[in-house]
Design an enzyme around this catalytic site. Structure first.
Site, PDB file in Angstrom:
ATOM      1  N   ASN A  23       0.814  -1.213   0.000  1.00 47.56           N
ATOM      2  CA  ASN A  23       0.000   0.000   0.000  1.00 47.56           C
ATOM      3  C   ASN A  23       0.850   1.266   0.000  1.00 47.56           C
ATOM      4  O   ASN A  23       0.430   2.298  -0.524  1.00 47.56           O
ATOM      5  CB  ASN A  23      -0.960  -0.004   1.187  1.00 47.56           C
ATOM      6  CG  ASN A  23      -2.057  -1.036   1.036  1.00 47.56           C
ATOM      7  OD1 ASN A  23      -2.370  -1.462  -0.073  1.00 47.56           O
ATOM      8  ND2 ASN A  23      -2.651  -1.459   2.140  1.00 47.56           N
ATOM      9  N   CYS A 118     -10.555  -4.955  -5.038  1.00 50.79           N
ATOM     10  CA  CYS A 118     -11.350  -5.900  -4.256  1.00 50.79           C
ATOM     11  C   CYS A 118     -12.790  -5.415  -4.133  1.00 50.79           C
ATOM     12  O   CYS A 118     -13.044  -4.222  -3.977  1.00 50.79           O
ATOM     13  CB  CYS A 118     -10.763  -6.069  -2.858  1.00 50.79           C
ATOM     14  SG  CYS A 118      -9.220  -6.993  -2.813  1.00 50.79           S
ATOM     15  N   PRO A 124     -16.253   4.623  -1.959  1.00 45.68           N
ATOM     16  CA  PRO A 124     -16.361   5.662  -2.984  1.00 45.68           C
ATOM     17  C   PRO A 124     -15.113   6.527  -3.065  1.00 45.68           C
ATOM     18  O   PRO A 124     -14.316   6.594  -2.133  1.00 45.68           O
ATOM     19  CB  PRO A 124     -17.560   6.486  -2.512  1.00 45.68           C
ATOM     20  CG  PRO A 124     -17.552   6.321  -1.022  1.00 45.68           C
ATOM     21  CD  PRO A 124     -17.060   4.919  -0.767  1.00 45.68           C
ATOM     22  N   VAL A 125     -14.975   7.227  -4.210  1.00 46.60           N
ATOM     23  CA  VAL A 125     -13.827   8.111  -4.415  1.00 46.60           C
ATOM     24  C   VAL A 125     -14.205   9.572  -4.200  1.00 46.60           C
ATOM     25  O   VAL A 125     -13.412  10.458  -4.503  1.00 46.60           O
ATOM     26  CB  VAL A 125     -13.232   7.930  -5.834  1.00 46.60           C
ATOM     27  CG1 VAL A 125     -12.728   6.512  -6.016  1.00 46.60           C
ATOM     28  CG2 VAL A 125     -14.245   8.297  -6.902  1.00 46.60           C
ATOM     29  N   LEU A 127     -14.311  11.393  -1.628  1.00 50.06           N
ATOM     30  CA  LEU A 127     -13.424  12.131  -0.726  1.00 50.06           C
ATOM     31  C   LEU A 127     -12.195  12.656  -1.470  1.00 50.06           C
ATOM     32  O   LEU A 127     -11.706  13.754  -1.181  1.00 50.06           O
ATOM     33  CB  LEU A 127     -13.000  11.250   0.447  1.00 50.06           C
ATOM     34  CG  LEU A 127     -14.130  10.753   1.363  1.00 50.06           C
ATOM     35  CD1 LEU A 127     -13.572   9.845   2.445  1.00 50.06           C
ATOM     36  CD2 LEU A 127     -14.882  11.917   1.982  1.00 50.06           C
TER      37      LEU A 127
END
Length: 422
Positions: A23, A118, A124-125, A127
């Site tokens: 990550n 996944c 959601p995007v 933010l």
């Protein structure tokens, strides 16, 4: 499609080297888009998600070379030839959205497909988009793509207050803010080690950043960023996963490169369950103290709390614990998809919304099971290590997105595990 065969056969003993954080690396790689000078990442993990990000960056015109068997990535974005991140690549991985902020900040425009990855709840995007809008970006969502344009003169510093803690949104905003005009303050920012690692890399490139690791990050925009060489931080999720192997099976394993501060809340739960964790000169040593593991309650939280990415693996441990445990998932929706597969192995689990109740049994039984996502796949392997008989885990392409050489690392400690080519 490959599968993995696991035979439960008792204790594990040996050493497992922990890779660089997936990550972290997936956020560090797009940072090359902020500069026309080279960025070199060392201690990089060798994973399919890293290859996907490589393909994405190359499609934009960046150069990415994999050196030393994939453990070093040499990146350069001297001149981007495209500012469109296509669906065919982006759909494979949610981290693809992280090219949006850097392209917008450096060149003033970008077109990025809505991401994949996944299938864990909504994730959601919005933010990400609201943070960029606060810096003056004009955004238009159409045909499954985000069309983004910076105002004349570039992005502007702004106060961004995240309504929810989001690692990805913090990373996107942090990178964009490094080249914005003026000061940007990110409030309710994510505090994860991966955020700290990204900030340190950006600072090596010339960014002016303060407060990473706290909930308020301040960035003073600069005119340009330079090149840098940066080591990717240790993967705390891989670390926690392999810490659970001797906890589930018994024995003693040393995790090379492990550090307590990366997994503090997780270690507290292991201690309560009867697992010993000791620091060594080279990492961490983990062993089960005596007898059966004790039940513990777990609630996932943003860092420094218990990580959602270790919830599935922790459930595998608690399936054979003495007593009843309650696991509460507070980060993502629909993240108990591994529970029905563990039940096939004899586990006693009841799921109600975001809460799972696990009543420990004496022993799990091997069974054919199916991986539903990255962390679920490794939780089923861990369960198989402690089960009677054989467990076959199918759809392990999920596993290859986040764990390198898992069969090799576990078999070196005595596990009976092998891949079956599909």
């Amino acid at each position: 499609m490959d599968s993995i065969l696991v035979k439960g056969n008792g204790e594990l003993r040996g050493q497992i080297p922990i890779a660089g954080a997936k990550n972290a690396c997936l956020a560090l790689m797009p940072a090359t888009l902020l500069s026309d000078e080279p960025l070199t990442l060392t201690n990089a993990p060798r994973l399919s998600d890293i290859r996907t990000m490589t393909q994405l960056l190359q499609s934009l015109g960046a150069e990415v070379a994999s050196l030393q068997g994939g453990q070093v990535l040499a990146l350069s974005s001297h001149a981007l030839t495209d500012h469109r991140a296509d669906y065919d690549i982006v759909r494979k991985m949610r981290a693809s959205i992280l090219v949006l902020g850097p392209m917008l900040a450096r060149d003033g425009h970008a077109v990025v497909s809505l991401p994949g990855g996944c299938a864990i709840g909504a994730r959601p995007v919005d933010l990400h988009l609201k943070a960029l809008e606060a810096m003056g970006a004009e955004l238009d969502l159409r045909d499954g793509y985000i069309h983004a344009k910076a105002p004349a003169g570039g992005l502007k510093g702004a106060r961004v207050v995240f309504p929810l803690v989001s690692v990805g949104a913090t990373e996107n905003a942090l990178m964009a803010a490094t080249l914005a005009k003026g000061t940007t303050v990110l409030e309710n920012a994510a505090r994860e080690p991966e955020i700290v690692d990204l900030a340190r890399c950006l600072r090596r490139m010339g960014a002016q950043i303060e407060g990473e690791g706290s909930s308020t990050i301040t960035i003073e925009g600069v005119d340009r960023l330079g090149g840098a060489t940066h080591p990717v931080v240790t993967d705390r999720i891989e670390l926690g996963t392999y810490m659970l192997a001797p906890a589930i099976c018994g024995g003693e394993v040393e995790l090379l490169g492990g550090r307590i501060e990366l997994v503090g809340a997780f270690c507290e739960k292991l201690d309560a369950a009867g697992i010993s964790v000791e620091e060594t000169e080279r990492g961490l040593r983990v062993a089960r103290r005596n007898g059966r593991v004790k039940a513990v309650d777990v609630m996932t939280e943003p860092f420094p709390g218990f990580p959602t990415d270790l919830q599935a693996q922790m459930m595998a441990l608690l399936c054979t614990a003495e007593g009843t445990s309650v696991l509460e998932e507070r980060i993502f929706e629909n993240r108990f998809m591994h529970a029905p597969e563990l039940i096939r192995m004899g586990a006693r689990i009841e799921v109600h919304g975001g809460t799972a109740t696990v009543t420990g049994v004496e022993k799990l039984r091997g069974a054919p099971v199916m991986a539903t996502d990255l962390r679920a796949s490794v939780s089923l392997i861990l369960a198989g290590l402690a089960a009677e008989g054989e467990t076959i885990v199918s759809r392990v392409y999920h596993l290859d997105r986040g764990y390198e050489r898992v069969e090799e690392k576990l078999s070196a400690c005595g596990a009976q595990i092998r891949r079956i080519p599909g």
